[in-house]
Scaffold this active site. Sequence first.
Site, PDB file in Angstrom:
ATOM      1  N   ASP A  55      -3.217 -80.132 -51.956  1.00 50.47           N
ATOM      2  CA  ASP A  55      -4.604 -80.157 -50.955  1.00 50.47           C
ATOM      3  C   ASP A  55      -4.637 -79.846 -49.521  1.00 50.47           C
ATOM      4  O   ASP A  55      -3.919 -78.211 -49.606  1.00 50.47           O
ATOM      5  CB  ASP A  55      -5.293 -81.557 -51.737  1.00 50.47           C
ATOM      6  CG  ASP A  55      -6.835 -82.106 -51.595  1.00 50.47           C
ATOM      7  OD1 ASP A  55      -7.573 -80.979 -51.032  1.00 50.47           O
ATOM      8  OD2 ASP A  55      -7.047 -82.074 -52.656  1.00 50.47           O
ATOM      9  N   HIS A  99      -9.896 -83.807 -46.471  1.00 47.78           N
ATOM     10  CA  HIS A  99      -9.907 -83.959 -47.947  1.00 47.78           C
ATOM     11  C   HIS A  99      -8.929 -84.340 -48.751  1.00 47.78           C
ATOM     12  O   HIS A  99      -9.025 -85.039 -49.593  1.00 47.78           O
ATOM     13  CB  HIS A  99     -10.527 -82.365 -48.450  1.00 47.78           C
ATOM     14  CG  HIS A  99     -10.761 -81.803 -49.917  1.00 47.78           C
ATOM     15  ND1 HIS A  99      -9.515 -81.999 -51.089  1.00 47.78           N
ATOM     16  CD2 HIS A  99     -11.783 -81.973 -50.158  1.00 47.78           C
ATOM     17  CE1 HIS A  99     -10.428 -81.507 -51.756  1.00 47.78           C
ATOM     18  NE2 HIS A  99     -11.952 -81.400 -51.642  1.00 47.78           N
ATOM     19  N   SER A 159     -14.536 -82.570 -56.689  1.00 50.38           N
ATOM     20  CA  SER A 159     -13.138 -82.782 -55.733  1.00 50.38           C
ATOM     21  C   SER A 159     -12.756 -84.264 -55.929  1.00 50.38           C
ATOM     22  O   SER A 159     -12.062 -84.169 -55.610  1.00 50.38           O
ATOM     23  CB  SER A 159     -13.436 -82.497 -54.275  1.00 50.38           C
ATOM     24  OG  SER A 159     -13.093 -81.311 -53.854  1.00 50.38           O
TER      25      SER A 159
END
Length: 402
Positions: free
Chosen positions: A162, A193, A348
């Site tokens: 990520d 994120h 996600s």
Amino acid sequence: MGFFRQLFSLSLCALSLAIPSKLIGLENTQDVIPNSYIVVMKSTISEAEFQTHQAWASKIHRRNLGERDGTLGGLDGLKTTFEFEGLKGYSGAFDKRTIELISRNPAVDYVEVDRVVKLDAITTQRNAPSWGLGRISHKSAGSSDFVFDDSAGSGITIYGVDTGIDIKHPEFSGRATWGTNTVDNEDTDQNGHGTHTAGTFAGATYGIAKKANVIAVKVLNAQGTGSTSGVIQGIQWCTDHAGRNGLRGKAAMNLSLGIRGSTVFNRVAEAAQQSGIFLAVAAGNDGTDAAQFSPASARGVCTAAATNSQDAATSWSNYGSVVAVYGPGADIVSAYPNEDTATLSGTSMASPHVCGVGAYLMALEGIGPDKVCDRIKELAVESVTNQKPNTTRKLLYNGSGA
């Protein structure tokens, strides 16, 4: 002697020109990285032949640039190689003449253009309540309690591929370590994120596999973008690390990212899964068939679409036959860098729920990575409304009995 070497080199070029070009991915012009390519070798090529080919490609690259203007001009040639079981290749920056010759080389299976990889998250809202943990541990919606076995992913390692992870965040209680960085020189999560997804699959408060070990693999930058070749490097690092440390069969990987269909990306994801790592991937947020995206359409991975707190498929979630299961994906609260929290929405967020449950089941039931997605589908409940075409109605459930 030099004459014969030159003659041999020219003969190779002539032979290459007699073979049709094998450049693919040109139809997906969106997000193409100029002059950047991924070269995939034929599966029968030996290690010695692979090394010889690399030397040839580098020589052709230098020769063609020298004939043009004598400068690199940002075209660095061969950059990185990758090797999985039955899959070898390399990435690099080449001019059109060079990559055309490379694509025609008899040892090359195909060449794919390198493209920008992006996150599959869509919105941010600070400090909102979460609901995902309660939902995945009950057969019906409505409970805020998370019911789980105390094994909680113990003995399982999860690779978060990520934007990086804030490994010092209290959510990880010393269980998180830094792995590698293929995108920049900042070994931290500058986007948030990656920390958020890791908090969902393994955080102490917001996570599912609360005792799993976490490894940060940074392949996307502060803007949430990277390259296909960089993601491949990251996945390669994970499989190598798992092999060196005896983690194959006891590891999971979360991929909350994607691009339009990529043959090489799918093959790498499939190879990682086959190496002994359970892969959970995001379906994507384009409100269309996930079969058009990678790695969502890779064989053997566990592709997650997204629901809201009312068990409805979200309007933006991708769908289709490649979706294995739905997971909570709207307004999910989790960890954020600098001891903070944030709420994000997207497939996600659904993917790390699936990844966390996968790690949880591996620890609880002792099942191998190749059996995890089937077990997840077996436990899942038929409760998703607002059904999309040719798509399962199954929603993630950890089998707690609640």
